[in-house]
Design a protein around this motif. Structure first.
Motif, PDB file in Angstrom:
ATOM      1  N   MET A 143       9.804  11.350  -4.535  1.00 58.12           N
ATOM      2  CA  MET A 143       8.370  11.040  -4.549  1.00 58.12           C
ATOM      3  C   MET A 143       8.146   9.542  -4.712  1.00 58.12           C
ATOM      4  O   MET A 143       7.292   8.964  -4.023  1.00 58.12           O
ATOM      5  CB  MET A 143       7.665  11.822  -5.663  1.00 58.12           C
ATOM      6  CG  MET A 143       7.522  13.296  -5.367  1.00 58.12           C
ATOM      7  SD  MET A 143       6.395  14.150  -6.504  1.00 58.12           S
ATOM      8  CE  MET A 143       7.253  13.983  -8.067  1.00 58.12           C
ATOM      9  N   SER A 144       8.898   8.892  -5.600  1.00 61.26           N
ATOM     10  CA  SER A 144       8.761   7.440  -5.802  1.00 61.26           C
ATOM     11  C   SER A 144       9.071   6.680  -4.518  1.00 61.26           C
ATOM     12  O   SER A 144       8.368   5.724  -4.169  1.00 61.26           O
ATOM     13  CB  SER A 144       9.683   6.965  -6.923  1.00 61.26           C
ATOM     14  OG  SER A 144       9.252   7.466  -8.158  1.00 61.26           O
ATOM     15  N   ALA A 145      10.107   7.094  -3.825  1.00 59.95           N
ATOM     16  CA  ALA A 145      10.468   6.438  -2.564  1.00 59.95           C
ATOM     17  C   ALA A 145       9.354   6.603  -1.530  1.00 59.95           C
ATOM     18  O   ALA A 145       9.020   5.655  -0.803  1.00 59.95           O
ATOM     19  CB  ALA A 145      11.786   6.996  -2.035  1.00 59.95           C
ATOM     20  N   LEU A 146       8.770   7.792  -1.453  1.00 60.41           N
ATOM     21  CA  LEU A 146       7.668   8.018  -0.513  1.00 60.41           C
ATOM     22  C   LEU A 146       6.451   7.175  -0.874  1.00 60.41           C
ATOM     23  O   LEU A 146       5.772   6.639   0.010  1.00 60.41           O
ATOM     24  CB  LEU A 146       7.295   9.505  -0.481  1.00 60.41           C
ATOM     25  CG  LEU A 146       8.273  10.401   0.280  1.00 60.41           C
ATOM     26  CD1 LEU A 146       7.977  11.868   0.001  1.00 60.41           C
ATOM     27  CD2 LEU A 146       8.208  10.109   1.774  1.00 60.41           C
ATOM     28  N   ILE A 147       6.171   7.044  -2.165  1.00 63.91           N
ATOM     29  CA  ILE A 147       5.056   6.197  -2.605  1.00 63.91           C
ATOM     30  C   ILE A 147       5.307   4.758  -2.195  1.00 63.91           C
ATOM     31  O   ILE A 147       4.439   4.099  -1.606  1.00 63.91           O
ATOM     32  CB  ILE A 147       4.850   6.326  -4.128  1.00 63.91           C
ATOM     33  CG1 ILE A 147       4.302   7.714  -4.471  1.00 63.91           C
ATOM     34  CG2 ILE A 147       3.918   5.223  -4.652  1.00 63.91           C
ATOM     35  CD1 ILE A 147       4.364   8.067  -5.949  1.00 63.91           C
ATOM     36  N   ASP A 148       6.498   4.247  -2.499  1.00 59.04           N
ATOM     37  CA  ASP A 148       6.832   2.860  -2.144  1.00 59.04           C
ATOM     38  C   ASP A 148       6.749   2.635  -0.638  1.00 59.04           C
ATOM     39  O   ASP A 148       6.225   1.617  -0.179  1.00 59.04           O
ATOM     40  CB  ASP A 148       8.231   2.494  -2.652  1.00 59.04           C
ATOM     41  CG  ASP A 148       8.290   2.376  -4.160  1.00 59.04           C
ATOM     42  OD1 ASP A 148       7.232   2.264  -4.815  1.00 59.04           O
ATOM     43  OD2 ASP A 148       9.416   2.426  -4.707  1.00 59.04           O
ATOM     44  N   GLN A 149       7.260   3.585   0.139  1.00 56.68           N
ATOM     45  CA  GLN A 149       7.289   3.463   1.595  1.00 56.68           C
ATOM     46  C   GLN A 149       5.883   3.446   2.191  1.00 56.68           C
ATOM     47  O   GLN A 149       5.632   2.784   3.196  1.00 56.68           O
ATOM     48  CB  GLN A 149       8.078   4.632   2.175  1.00 56.68           C
ATOM     49  CG  GLN A 149       8.078   4.696   3.691  1.00 56.68           C
ATOM     50  CD  GLN A 149       8.816   5.937   4.176  1.00 56.68           C
ATOM     51  OE1 GLN A 149       9.904   6.222   3.724  1.00 56.68           O
ATOM     52  NE2 GLN A 149       8.198   6.669   5.089  1.00 56.68           N
ATOM     53  N   ASN A 150       4.948   4.147   1.563  1.00 60.26           N
ATOM     54  CA  ASN A 150       3.620   4.315   2.149  1.00 60.26           C
ATOM     55  C   ASN A 150       2.517   3.574   1.415  1.00 60.26           C
ATOM     56  O   ASN A 150       1.341   3.712   1.775  1.00 60.26           O
ATOM     57  CB  ASN A 150       3.281   5.811   2.203  1.00 60.26           C
ATOM     58  CG  ASN A 150       4.168   6.525   3.194  1.00 60.26           C
ATOM     59  OD1 ASN A 150       4.023   6.371   4.394  1.00 60.26           O
ATOM     60  ND2 ASN A 150       5.124   7.300   2.696  1.00 60.26           N
ATOM     61  N   LYS A 151       2.864   2.793   0.424  1.00 61.86           N
ATOM     62  CA  LYS A 151       1.877   2.100  -0.405  1.00 61.86           C
ATOM     63  C   LYS A 151       0.905   1.251   0.412  1.00 61.86           C
ATOM     64  O   LYS A 151      -0.287   1.259   0.164  1.00 61.86           O
ATOM     65  CB  LYS A 151       2.597   1.212  -1.422  1.00 61.86           C
ATOM     66  CG  LYS A 151       1.958   1.171  -2.763  1.00 61.86           C
ATOM     67  CD  LYS A 151       2.773   0.315  -3.688  1.00 61.86           C
ATOM     68  CE  LYS A 151       3.027   1.094  -4.950  1.00 61.86           C
ATOM     69  NZ  LYS A 151       3.840   0.366  -5.907  1.00 61.86           N
ATOM     70  N   ASP A 152       1.419   0.519   1.344  1.00 60.91           N
ATOM     71  CA  ASP A 152       0.579  -0.404   2.120  1.00 60.91           C
ATOM     72  C   ASP A 152       0.218   0.130   3.496  1.00 60.91           C
ATOM     73  O   ASP A 152      -0.309  -0.585   4.328  1.00 60.91           O
ATOM     74  CB  ASP A 152       1.286  -1.759   2.258  1.00 60.91           C
ATOM     75  CG  ASP A 152       1.518  -2.405   0.905  1.00 60.91           C
ATOM     76  OD1 ASP A 152       0.641  -2.277   0.035  1.00 60.91           O
ATOM     77  OD2 ASP A 152       2.577  -3.040   0.726  1.00 60.91           O
ATOM     78  N   ALA A 153       0.529   1.393   3.732  1.00 66.18           N
ATOM     79  CA  ALA A 153       0.281   1.976   5.059  1.00 66.18           C
ATOM     80  C   ALA A 153      -1.200   2.224   5.284  1.00 66.18           C
ATOM     81  O   ALA A 153      -1.975   2.401   4.426  1.00 66.18           O
ATOM     82  CB  ALA A 153       1.049   3.279   5.205  1.00 66.18           C
TER      83      ALA A 153
END
Length: 153
Positions: A143-153
């Motif tokens: 979940m943390s990785a998905l948040i980081d990956q999509n934070k600025d999307a």
């Protein structure tokens, strides 16, 4: 007669977005049950927790700091902080160096309700996600990785 609509996923069980949406709704329902008696919403808890966390290392936490810490919309944060101030859980004071900003602090009542809410919400989380068992840390990492990956999307 129904139109012939094309779906990428053949079943709702194959759709990560659908599953995440369903899981989120069920989790929010569980959180609401434990937070209602404390007169808090999930969003209010998130912002109080962000304030509590940031206050550990700073005496001048601002609304922008809280919004950034919680990945929340600044206007929404402003409205929720107003509600928390009305409830007596936070106070706002002039910032010592930035005339546009206010320093946000937990009141004694706010610190008490935050501690109770954290205890209740964390217990509810452990119970809710118990199926993950020993894989909970891996689930959290994903979940943390998905948040980081999509934070600025």
């Amino acid at each position: 007669m129904a139109q012939n609509i094309e779906f990428h996923f053949k079943s709702t069980a194959d759709s990560p977005g659908y599953l995440l949406g369903q899981l989120t709704m069920l989790w929010q329902r569980r959180q609401k049950r434990v937070l209602d008696p404390l007169d808090l919403t999930q969003t209010q808890l998130v912002l109080l927790a962000a304030l509590g966390w940031l206050s550990r290392t700073s005496d001048a936490v601002t609304q922008v700091d809280i919004a950034n810490q919680s990945n929340a919309d600044r206007m929404m944060v402003s409205k929720v902080l107003r509600t928390l101030e009305d409830k007596g859980f936070i106070s706002r004071k002039e910032h010592p160096t930035d005339t546009r900003a206010k320093v946000i602090t937990l009141t004694e009542a706010g610190a008490m309700v935050l501690q109770k809410a954290l205890r209740e919400a964390e217990q509810a989380d452990v119970a809710f996600f118990s199926l993950s068992g020993t894989e909970l840390s891996r689930f959290n990492q994903t979940m943390s990785a998905l948040i980081d990956q999509n934070k600025d999307a």
